[in-house]
Design a protein around this motif. Structure first.
Motif, PDB file in Angstrom:
ATOM      1  N   THR A 134       0.814  -1.215   0.000  1.00 17.70           N
ATOM      2  CA  THR A 134       0.000   0.000   0.000  1.00 17.70           C
ATOM      3  C   THR A 134       0.852   1.271   0.000  1.00 17.70           C
ATOM      4  O   THR A 134       0.662   2.145  -0.835  1.00 17.70           O
ATOM      5  N   LEU A 135       1.788   1.361   0.951  1.00 20.48           N
ATOM      6  CA  LEU A 135       2.552   2.611   1.058  1.00 20.48           C
ATOM      7  C   LEU A 135       3.360   2.924  -0.206  1.00 20.48           C
ATOM      8  O   LEU A 135       3.299   4.050  -0.695  1.00 20.48           O
ATOM      9  N   PRO A 136       4.112   1.953  -0.746  1.00 20.86           N
ATOM     10  CA  PRO A 136       4.840   2.291  -1.981  1.00 20.86           C
ATOM     11  C   PRO A 136       3.907   2.718  -3.108  1.00 20.86           C
ATOM     12  O   PRO A 136       4.235   3.613  -3.889  1.00 20.86           O
ATOM     13  N   ALA A 137       2.702   2.103  -3.173  1.00 18.29           N
ATOM     14  CA  ALA A 137       1.787   2.436  -4.265  1.00 18.29           C
ATOM     15  C   ALA A 137       1.212   3.834  -4.122  1.00 18.29           C
ATOM     16  O   ALA A 137       0.809   4.440  -5.105  1.00 18.29           O
ATOM     17  N   MET A 138       1.142   4.326  -2.871  1.00 17.35           N
ATOM     18  CA  MET A 138       0.562   5.668  -2.722  1.00 17.35           C
ATOM     19  C   MET A 138       1.616   6.694  -2.309  1.00 17.35           C
ATOM     20  O   MET A 138       1.315   7.707  -1.682  1.00 17.35           O
ATOM     21  N   LYS A 139       2.842   6.450  -2.713  1.00 13.60           N
ATOM     22  CA  LYS A 139       3.935   7.359  -2.366  1.00 13.60           C
ATOM     23  C   LYS A 139       3.673   8.807  -2.791  1.00 13.60           C
ATOM     24  O   LYS A 139       3.921   9.727  -2.018  1.00 13.60           O
ATOM     25  N   ARG A 184      11.131   9.328   0.040  1.00 13.25           N
ATOM     26  CA  ARG A 184      11.447   8.587  -1.194  1.00 13.25           C
ATOM     27  C   ARG A 184      11.869   7.170  -0.868  1.00 13.25           C
ATOM     28  O   ARG A 184      11.838   6.289  -1.709  1.00 13.25           O
ATOM     29  N   ARG A 185      12.298   6.940   0.393  1.00 11.93           N
ATOM     30  CA  ARG A 185      12.798   5.615   0.745  1.00 11.93           C
ATOM     31  C   ARG A 185      11.705   4.646   1.183  1.00 11.93           C
ATOM     32  O   ARG A 185      11.995   3.482   1.450  1.00 11.93           O
ATOM     33  N   VAL A 186      10.443   5.125   1.333  1.00 14.07           N
ATOM     34  CA  VAL A 186       9.381   4.262   1.847  1.00 14.07           C
ATOM     35  C   VAL A 186       9.276   2.978   1.036  1.00 14.07           C
ATOM     36  O   VAL A 186       9.246   3.009  -0.190  1.00 14.07           O
ATOM     37  N   GLY A 187       9.236   1.845   1.742  1.00 17.24           N
ATOM     38  CA  GLY A 187       9.008   0.561   1.087  1.00 17.24           C
ATOM     39  C   GLY A 187      10.222  -0.006   0.388  1.00 17.24           C
ATOM     40  O   GLY A 187      10.137  -1.033  -0.272  1.00 17.24           O
ATOM     41  N   GLU A 188      11.406   0.659   0.564  1.00 16.44           N
ATOM     42  CA  GLU A 188      12.591   0.147  -0.127  1.00 16.44           C
ATOM     43  C   GLU A 188      13.380  -0.809   0.746  1.00 16.44           C
ATOM     44  O   GLU A 188      13.252  -0.789   1.952  1.00 16.44           O
TER      45      GLU A 188
END
Lengths: 311, 297
Positions: A225-230, A307-311
């Motif tokens: 979810t989080l990477p998709a709604m970055k 920018r680093r969320v979900g990485e």
């Protein structure tokens, strides 16, 4: 002779100078003009004017006189109240900024589990405080210092306190109460953006993730979810940071300006004090410039982190 | 256009009954319990506003204080109307001022911002990126930063103490342009292309193709603009009593102290209820617009 498409493109680029490209875009510029003329007058020019004025002494009556860095030196070395208000602003921003951001995300995420009318109703309940203008004045009634105040009334009745507390006139309560009220007010545009963003996440991503071994909703949230709604996360961050640094109206309405021992003073109340009461415009501009740098600086920093969320 | 979103479809069931991926009963109950507690905290002050507005004076000053009204009456509202009719400047004048200021501020903002958003979303031209970056930068600080120079600039333009002092700056809010541009970007180019092939000018394409297709976005701009202008008392710029907006007049009543506690409870209700009503009317349009609000770096 140009044969392939790339060569033709290259020759076209070479022949179209900046001037020619600008002439070709005449219609675009004309359409942009009304907005950007106003934008320049009421946003760009004021920021530049602020920066220039911050190096002057200016009282609105006489012409400004250039005094170099004096305003900034006075702010950081001589102005104790500025230091208190800077400290309060940072405390308020560091707490209400991230907490309200997380709350926006959490509630949007839970609301996303509901459907139809119930979802619309929940959205309204959480969003409403941020839009109803000065509705926060109701907190004055809740926090009234005598026994007729709601909070005092209930605490007295339940025997938690023996005497009514003057909430907003007692230094140690002022900041925590401002934080609570600010959080109550802070589920605004960013919150709406999250709710809408959650809707746009492709449902097939969830199924694919479940196949890949995502086991519970928390993993799903972090990895899918989080990477998709970055993009929405970035937008929400800007909204929350900007509003958490500009807390002032609530403080003035509940704690007064000046508040008891400056316990509710923020950079903005300090700015208003110098700008609207004392008419020291040069000094007030220096405060505005500091606030500007704080807001833009922390926005840029948070954008980098997000920018680093979900990485 | 096949852009109907999930939340726009009518649904009968409130909860999803079918088995969901990755959802445990324990997790559900934990999160929903949290939701209920926080929901009560969020709603309580609003419930108090409604109840206070309906309380007769003796219930407002009751000990111990009660949240819910026992004998609801419209006494406070009739008090408010009596106060209104006593005012030196007729109250209808304040209402007219608010209608003019928010009306022109909102309409102007929508026209000016969408006119600029169209080329920013659909054209390539030198300087476009820098212009858009400036707009994003402007969203990163609040209006308080530019308050003092704004006052100087407005005096310099000679529009101090006129409606324009509030209307013109409102037309150039950065968020409106940003949301409008993001929304226009997802309108398919093919739609515009067919009109261009028929020989339509860019203004024509904008007004006949683009604008009708971005209705959710301009409703959203209207709501946000209304919200930000509704609370404006205009005290800095408007000195003539005849030019001041409703919000200012209502606030004067709330400053009246204990004797006017009833009327000011009614005022609070009106101030809060109007923006909520507007939002309620346009909720699905606003959410559709906000879905495109993301920042793509």
């Amino acid at each position: 002779m140009a044969t392939s498409n790339e060569e033709i493109l290259a020759s076209v680029r070479k022949n179209s100078t900046l001037g020619k490209r600008m002439a070709k875009s005449k219609a675009s510029y004309i359409m942009c003009a009304p907005y950007f003329i106003l934008f320049f007058l009421f946003t760009v020019l004021p920021v530049l004017t602020s920066i220039v004025l911050s190096f002057t002494y200016f009282n609105m009556l006489e012409a400004p006189t250039f005094i170099g860095w004096d305003n900034y030196i006075k702010l950081f070395l001589d102005d104790d109240i500025f230091m208190v208000s800077l400290k309060n602003t940072l405390i308020l921003a560091v707490i209400t900024g991230p907490v309200s951001y997380m709350l926006c995300l959490l509630f949007a995420w839970i609301i996303n589990e509901f459907k139809g009318k119930l979802r619309a109703f929940l959205t309204l309940i959480f969003y409403a405080p941020s839009i109803c203008g000065q509705a926060y004045l109701i907190w004055n009634v809740i926090l009234t210092g005598d026994r007729y105040g709601y909070l005092n009334g209930f605490l007295l009745r339940w025997g938690i306190i023996d005497n009514a507390i003057l909430w907003m006139k007692t230094e140690k309560y002022v900041l925590p109460i401002l934080i609570v009220v600010q959080l109550w007010l802070s589920l605004g545009t960013g919150f709406l953006s999250f709710i809408a963003g959650l809707q746009t996440v492709d449902k097939s991503l969830y199924e694919a993730a479940a196949m890949d071994g995502v086991k519970n909703r928390w993993q799903e949230l972090w990895y899918v979810t989080l990477p998709a709604m970055k993009p929405q996360l970035m937008f929400g961050a800007v909204m929350q940071i900007t509003s958490s640094f500009s807390i002032a109206d609530v403080s003035i309405a509940l704690a007064g300006n000046p508040s008891v021992n400056y316990s509710g003073a923020t950079i903005v109340t300090h700015l208003m004090d110098y700008g609207q009461t004392r008419f020291e415009m040069g000094y007030a501009s220096a405060i505005a410039v500091i606030l500007f740098l704080l807001m833009v600086g922390s926005n840029k920093l948070i954008q980098k982190l997000l920018r680093r969320v979900g990485e | 256009m096949a852009r109907k979103k999930d939340y726009m479809k009518p649904r009968k069931k409130l909860f999803r009954r079918e088995k969901q991926l990755n959802r445990s009963a324990a997790g559900n109950s934990l999160l929903f319990a949290l939701m209920i507690i926080c929901g009560i905290f969020m709603a309580l002050p609003l419930v108090m506003i409604v109840n206070n507005a309906l309380k007769p004076l003796d219930e407002i000053y009751q000990y111990p204080p009660k949240i819910f009204v026992r004998n609801p009456s419209l006494e406070n509202f009739s008090d408010l109307f009596i106060l209104m009719s006593d005012s030196w400047v007729p109250f209808s004048r304040y209402i007219l001022n608010t209608v003019i200021i928010t009306g022109f501020g909102t309409a102007g903002h929508i026209i000016v911002a969408s006119l600029a958003a169209y080329p920013m979303a659909k054209h390539e031209f030198p300087g476009k990126n820098i212009m858009f970056q400036m707009v994003i930068l402007a969203m990163m600080f609040s209006w308080v930063v530019t308050q003092i120079p704004n006052y100087i600039i407005i005096s310099w333009l000679g529009i101090n103490n006129t409606y324009l002092a509030l209307i013109l700056p409102a037309c150039a809010y950065s968020m409106g342009l940003y949301l409008m541009k993001q929304f226009m970007e997802q309108i398919p180019d093919s739609l515009l292309e067919s009109a261009r092939l028929d020989g339509a000018s860019e203004f024509k394409v904008f007004s006949t193709i683009m604008m009708p297709n971005v209705k959710p976005a301009w409703l959203t701009l209207a709501i946000f603009q209304f919200q930000s202008m509704w609370g404006n008392q205009g005290t800095g710029f408007l000195r003539s009593e005849q030019l001041k907006p409703l919000q200012y007049a209502l606030n004067q009543i709330t400053l009246g102290g204990a004797a006017r506690a009833g009327a000011s409870a009614a005022v609070q209700f009106i101030i809060a209820a109007i923006p909520i009503a507007f939002f309620l009317a346009c909720q699905s349009n606003v959410l559709e617009t906000m879905a495109t609000s993301g920042m793509k770096e």
